[in-house]
Design a protein around this motif. Structure first.
Motif, PDB file in Angstrom:
ATOM      1  N   SER A 165       0.826  -1.211   0.000  1.00  0.00           N
ATOM      2  CA  SER A 165       0.000   0.000   0.000  1.00  0.00           C
ATOM      3  C   SER A 165       0.857   1.257   0.000  1.00  0.00           C
ATOM      4  O   SER A 165       1.934   1.300   0.592  1.00  0.00           O
ATOM      5  CB  SER A 165      -0.916   0.013   1.232  1.00  0.00           C
ATOM      6  N   SER A 166       0.343   2.287  -0.670  1.00  0.00           N
ATOM      7  CA  SER A 166       1.050   3.567  -0.737  1.00  0.00           C
ATOM      8  C   SER A 166       1.024   4.255   0.625  1.00  0.00           C
ATOM      9  O   SER A 166       0.054   4.145   1.375  1.00  0.00           O
ATOM     10  CB  SER A 166       0.399   4.477  -1.774  1.00  0.00           C
ATOM     11  N   VAL A 167       2.108   4.977   0.929  1.00  0.00           N
ATOM     12  CA  VAL A 167       2.215   5.706   2.196  1.00  0.00           C
ATOM     13  C   VAL A 167       2.523   7.165   1.896  1.00  0.00           C
ATOM     14  O   VAL A 167       3.400   7.462   1.080  1.00  0.00           O
ATOM     15  CB  VAL A 167       3.326   5.112   3.093  1.00  0.00           C
ATOM     16  N   LEU A 168       1.792   8.069   2.546  1.00  0.00           N
ATOM     17  CA  LEU A 168       2.062   9.503   2.434  1.00  0.00           C
ATOM     18  C   LEU A 168       2.592   9.992   3.773  1.00  0.00           C
ATOM     19  O   LEU A 168       1.928   9.858   4.805  1.00  0.00           O
ATOM     20  CB  LEU A 168       0.786  10.266   2.069  1.00  0.00           C
ATOM     21  N   PHE A 240      10.490   6.635  -3.740  1.00  0.00           N
ATOM     22  CA  PHE A 240      10.124   7.659  -2.764  1.00  0.00           C
ATOM     23  C   PHE A 240      10.021   8.996  -3.480  1.00  0.00           C
ATOM     24  O   PHE A 240      11.010   9.524  -3.981  1.00  0.00           O
ATOM     25  CB  PHE A 240      11.177   7.730  -1.664  1.00  0.00           C
ATOM     26  N   LEU A 241       8.824   9.537  -3.548  1.00  0.00           N
ATOM     27  CA  LEU A 241       8.562  10.809  -4.214  1.00  0.00           C
ATOM     28  C   LEU A 241       8.534  11.902  -3.153  1.00  0.00           C
ATOM     29  O   LEU A 241       7.506  12.151  -2.514  1.00  0.00           O
ATOM     30  CB  LEU A 241       7.245  10.739  -4.993  1.00  0.00           C
ATOM     31  N   ASP A 242       9.673  12.535  -2.956  1.00  0.00           N
ATOM     32  CA  ASP A 242       9.825  13.545  -1.917  1.00  0.00           C
ATOM     33  C   ASP A 242       9.239  14.871  -2.382  1.00  0.00           C
ATOM     34  O   ASP A 242       9.475  15.308  -3.507  1.00  0.00           O
ATOM     35  CB  ASP A 242      11.324  13.702  -1.605  1.00  0.00           C
ATOM     36  N   GLU A 243       8.476  15.517  -1.501  1.00  0.00           N
ATOM     37  CA  GLU A 243       7.793  16.787  -1.796  1.00  0.00           C
ATOM     38  C   GLU A 243       6.918  16.649  -3.046  1.00  0.00           C
ATOM     39  O   GLU A 243       7.050  17.411  -4.017  1.00  0.00           O
ATOM     40  CB  GLU A 243       8.811  17.932  -1.927  1.00  0.00           C
ATOM     41  N   VAL A 279       5.135   2.732  -3.698  1.00  0.00           N
ATOM     42  CA  VAL A 279       5.364   4.176  -3.711  1.00  0.00           C
ATOM     43  C   VAL A 279       5.147   4.748  -2.311  1.00  0.00           C
ATOM     44  O   VAL A 279       4.157   4.462  -1.645  1.00  0.00           O
ATOM     45  CB  VAL A 279       4.460   4.890  -4.742  1.00  0.00           C
ATOM     46  N   ILE A 280       6.141   5.520  -1.872  1.00  0.00           N
ATOM     47  CA  ILE A 280       6.037   6.309  -0.646  1.00  0.00           C
ATOM     48  C   ILE A 280       6.269   7.755  -1.057  1.00  0.00           C
ATOM     49  O   ILE A 280       7.203   8.045  -1.812  1.00  0.00           O
ATOM     50  CB  ILE A 280       7.092   5.888   0.397  1.00  0.00           C
ATOM     51  N   SER A 281       5.423   8.633  -0.617  1.00  0.00           N
ATOM     52  CA  SER A 281       5.584  10.046  -0.976  1.00  0.00           C
ATOM     53  C   SER A 281       5.594  10.897   0.289  1.00  0.00           C
ATOM     54  O   SER A 281       5.172  10.445   1.354  1.00  0.00           O
ATOM     55  CB  SER A 281       4.465  10.498  -1.916  1.00  0.00           C
ATOM     56  N   SER A 282       6.085  12.103   0.143  1.00  0.00           N
ATOM     57  CA  SER A 282       6.123  13.007   1.294  1.00  0.00           C
ATOM     58  C   SER A 282       5.742  14.412   0.849  1.00  0.00           C
ATOM     59  O   SER A 282       5.835  14.758  -0.339  1.00  0.00           O
ATOM     60  CB  SER A 282       7.519  13.028   1.920  1.00  0.00           C
ATOM     61  N   THR A 283       5.312  15.206   1.814  1.00  0.00           N
ATOM     62  CA  THR A 283       4.974  16.597   1.509  1.00  0.00           C
ATOM     63  C   THR A 283       5.064  17.444   2.771  1.00  0.00           C
ATOM     64  O   THR A 283       4.829  16.961   3.877  1.00  0.00           O
ATOM     65  CB  THR A 283       3.547  16.715   0.928  1.00  0.00           C
ATOM     66  N   ASN A 284       5.458  18.715   2.582  1.00  0.00           N
ATOM     67  CA  ASN A 284       5.393  19.669   3.687  1.00  0.00           C
ATOM     68  C   ASN A 284       4.232  20.633   3.482  1.00  0.00           C
ATOM     69  O   ASN A 284       4.092  21.615   4.206  1.00  0.00           O
ATOM     70  CB  ASN A 284       6.711  20.447   3.825  1.00  0.00           C
ATOM     71  N   ARG A 285       3.406  20.336   2.481  1.00  0.00           N
ATOM     72  CA  ARG A 285       2.249  21.179   2.190  1.00  0.00           C
ATOM     73  C   ARG A 285       0.968  20.541   2.721  1.00  0.00           C
ATOM     74  O   ARG A 285       0.909  19.341   2.955  1.00  0.00           O
ATOM     75  CB  ARG A 285       2.096  21.376   0.680  1.00  0.00           C
ATOM     76  N   ASP A 286      -0.067  21.361   2.868  1.00  0.00           N
ATOM     77  CA  ASP A 286      -1.403  20.870   3.182  1.00  0.00           C
ATOM     78  C   ASP A 286      -2.065  20.519   1.853  1.00  0.00           C
ATOM     79  O   ASP A 286      -2.580  21.387   1.139  1.00  0.00           O
ATOM     80  CB  ASP A 286      -2.200  21.951   3.917  1.00  0.00           C
ATOM     81  N   LEU A 287      -2.041  19.239   1.488  1.00  0.00           N
ATOM     82  CA  LEU A 287      -2.522  18.837   0.164  1.00  0.00           C
ATOM     83  C   LEU A 287      -4.022  19.030   0.007  1.00  0.00           C
ATOM     84  O   LEU A 287      -4.503  19.262  -1.115  1.00  0.00           O
ATOM     85  CB  LEU A 287      -2.132  17.389  -0.122  1.00  0.00           C
ATOM     86  N   MET A 288      -4.783  18.956   1.091  1.00  0.00           N
ATOM     87  CA  MET A 288      -6.224  19.224   0.978  1.00  0.00           C
ATOM     88  C   MET A 288      -6.468  20.676   0.580  1.00  0.00           C
ATOM     89  O   MET A 288      -7.371  20.976  -0.204  1.00  0.00           O
ATOM     90  CB  MET A 288      -6.929  18.909   2.297  1.00  0.00           C
ATOM     91  N   ARG A 289      -5.641  21.576   1.100  1.00  0.00           N
ATOM     92  CA  ARG A 289      -5.743  22.991   0.706  1.00  0.00           C
ATOM     93  C   ARG A 289      -5.311  23.171  -0.749  1.00  0.00           C
ATOM     94  O   ARG A 289      -5.910  23.960  -1.490  1.00  0.00           O
ATOM     95  CB  ARG A 289      -4.863  23.837   1.625  1.00  0.00           C
TER      96      ARG A 289
END
Length: 445
Positions: A165-168, A240-243, A279-289
């Motif tokens: 499973s994908s992880v965010l 790993f898809l960073d940001e 796939v593992i991805s990361s973000t420092n943003r509020d993706l819902m916004r």
């Protein structure tokens, strides 16, 4: 080498004699009169070797051996029986028994075999520990924390590490999102397969598509040879898809299709290539916004966010600061050839600072301090001005402290020594757990 040996025999005299002989060699000995009692002992004791009779009332020694082989395969099993035959010995050895003796045994040889069995068990433990360290990483690559927030993350990592499973992973910059991604990969069954990291914020937009999916020779000007993309390079492993929030909308649509179909198409080709990856991805943003603003696809978000890990900012897990700081002191002290410690004043300042740059800023701060320190301890003068000035309650080291401050320092010191175990901290300080929790709450810990 001495170890913990379990003797399983329904004859009390035989067990007593063998216990005395092994105890004389320095081993600690446990005894059980049947297989069921032995299995009960194995649930609570980390045994180094088992010596078992073959025939016993109820479940026999071979059934015990099968149980150990299935559930505790690293424990060597030695058979010692009065009813041995060539066939039973051959059967036991071929199925993995360590050795097979007929009563009465050659006790000199038996003692030698027990020592070898204990040594083998110790070696297997050492190998397992090394593998665990390699999987978890060390120094800057190791996730450290005893705070409730981090323990929750550790539990989630353990639960989902082997899943496809994908992880965010979401959190502020510098909180260690890539370390969590690496921990998920290197702690999983895919640890021997590739881990491919893609910094979506660092690769120019015009190059991102070719980086992700690859290209054929002549696909565009300058494409002198075929090149596989990051997804192909991650075959059977992890990408790993960073940001991920930095990815432009046109590429988000192509990425969604790749995730759905597990197929990539190189630039300049119309052939689809099947690729298996996690796939593992990361973000420092509020993706819902970002979704509400129309800059991130909602369908891609739900494809990426099957399991979400929210990494707390360092200011939200202050009890981890002394552990992290101490680990960085060891790391950079080893590099610089120095043996250093952190003064109580420094620990108080580090614990009171807000750390806008999170763990990355703390690590850089400690690196600087280690380089500057000349004595045996890191003091306030080795910290950057903004850290020393920005910490609440900071004062000069020569200024007398109040009794309350000394008590607070004692609590933080005990937390470090007991590695966050609050029961041990309360015992060490001679206070109740209730009093300790109240003081920790007042300290913001």
């Amino acid at each position: 080498m001495q170890g913990l040996v379990l003797i399983v025999d329904d004859e009390p005299n035989a067990a007593r004699v063998l216990s005395a002989i092994l105890a004389g060699e320095g081993h600690t000995v446990l005894t059980a009169s049947d297989a069921s009692k032995a299995e009960h002992i194995l649930k609570s004791r980390d045994v180094d070797a088992i010596i078992t009779d073959l025939r016993m009332p109820g479940r026999d020694g071979m059934q015990l051996f099968e149980h150990v082989t299935e559930h505790l395969p690293d424990i060597p099993v030695i058979f010692l029986t009065a009813y041995g035959t060539v066939d039973s010995a051959v059967n036991a050895i071929t199925r993995g028994a360590f050795y097979y003796f007929i009563k009465p045994p050659d006790y000199v040889k038996l003692k030698s075999m027990v020592a070898r069995a204990v040594e083998q068990r110790a070696l297997k433990r050492e190998v397992a520990e090394l593998r665990k360290r390699v999987a978890a990483g060390s120094g800057a690559d190791r996730i450290i924390g005893v705070s409730p927030e981090m323990l929750k993350i550790f539990n989630t990592i353990e639960a989902v590490k082997d899943s496809m499973s994908s992880v965010l992973v979401s959190g502020e910059t510098g909180t260690g999102k890539e370390l969590i991604a690496r921990s998920l990969h290197y702690g999983s069954v895919r640890r021997d397969r590739p881990f491919v990291a893609v910094n979506c914020a660092a690769i120019p937009r015009e190059l991102m598509e070719s980086e992700l999916f690859g290209y054929e020779k002549g696909a565009f000007s300058g494409a002198a040879a075929r090149r596989i993309g990051r997804f192909e390079a991650a075959a059977d492993g992890t990408i790993f898809l960073d940001e991920i929030g930095e990815l432009e909308l046109s590429l988000q649509a192509k990425l969604l299709r790749v995730l759905q179909e597990k197929e990539v198409e190189r630039l300049g080709s119309n052939r689809k290539i099947k690729v298996n990856f996690r796939v593992i991805s990361s973000t420092n943003r509020d993706l819902m916004r970002e979704i509400a603003a129309g800059t991130f696809r909602e369908d891609l978000y739900y494809r990426l966010n099957v399991v979400q890990l929210n990494v707390p900012a360092l200011r939200e897990r202050r009890e981890d600061i002394p552990l992290l700081a101490s680990e960085f002191v060891k790391e950079f002290g080893l590099r610089e050839g120095k043996t250093l410690s952190l003064s109580d004043d420094v620990l108080r300042v580090l614990g009171g600072y807000e750390w806008p740059g999170n763990i990355r800023q703390l690590r850089n701060t400690i690196e600087r301090a280690v380089v500057l320190a000349r004595g045996g301890a890191i003091t306030l003068k080795h910290l950057p001005e903004e850290v020393a000035a920005g910490a609440s309650g900071c004062r000069d080291a020569s200024e007398p402290r109040t009794l309350r401050e000394l008590e607070d320092e004692a609590i933080q010191s005990a937390l470090r020594e007991c590695r966050g175990n609050k029961s041990l901290v309360a015992k060490k300080l001679g206070i109740s757990r209730k009093t300790l929790y109240k003081r920790l709450e007042q300290l913001g810990l």
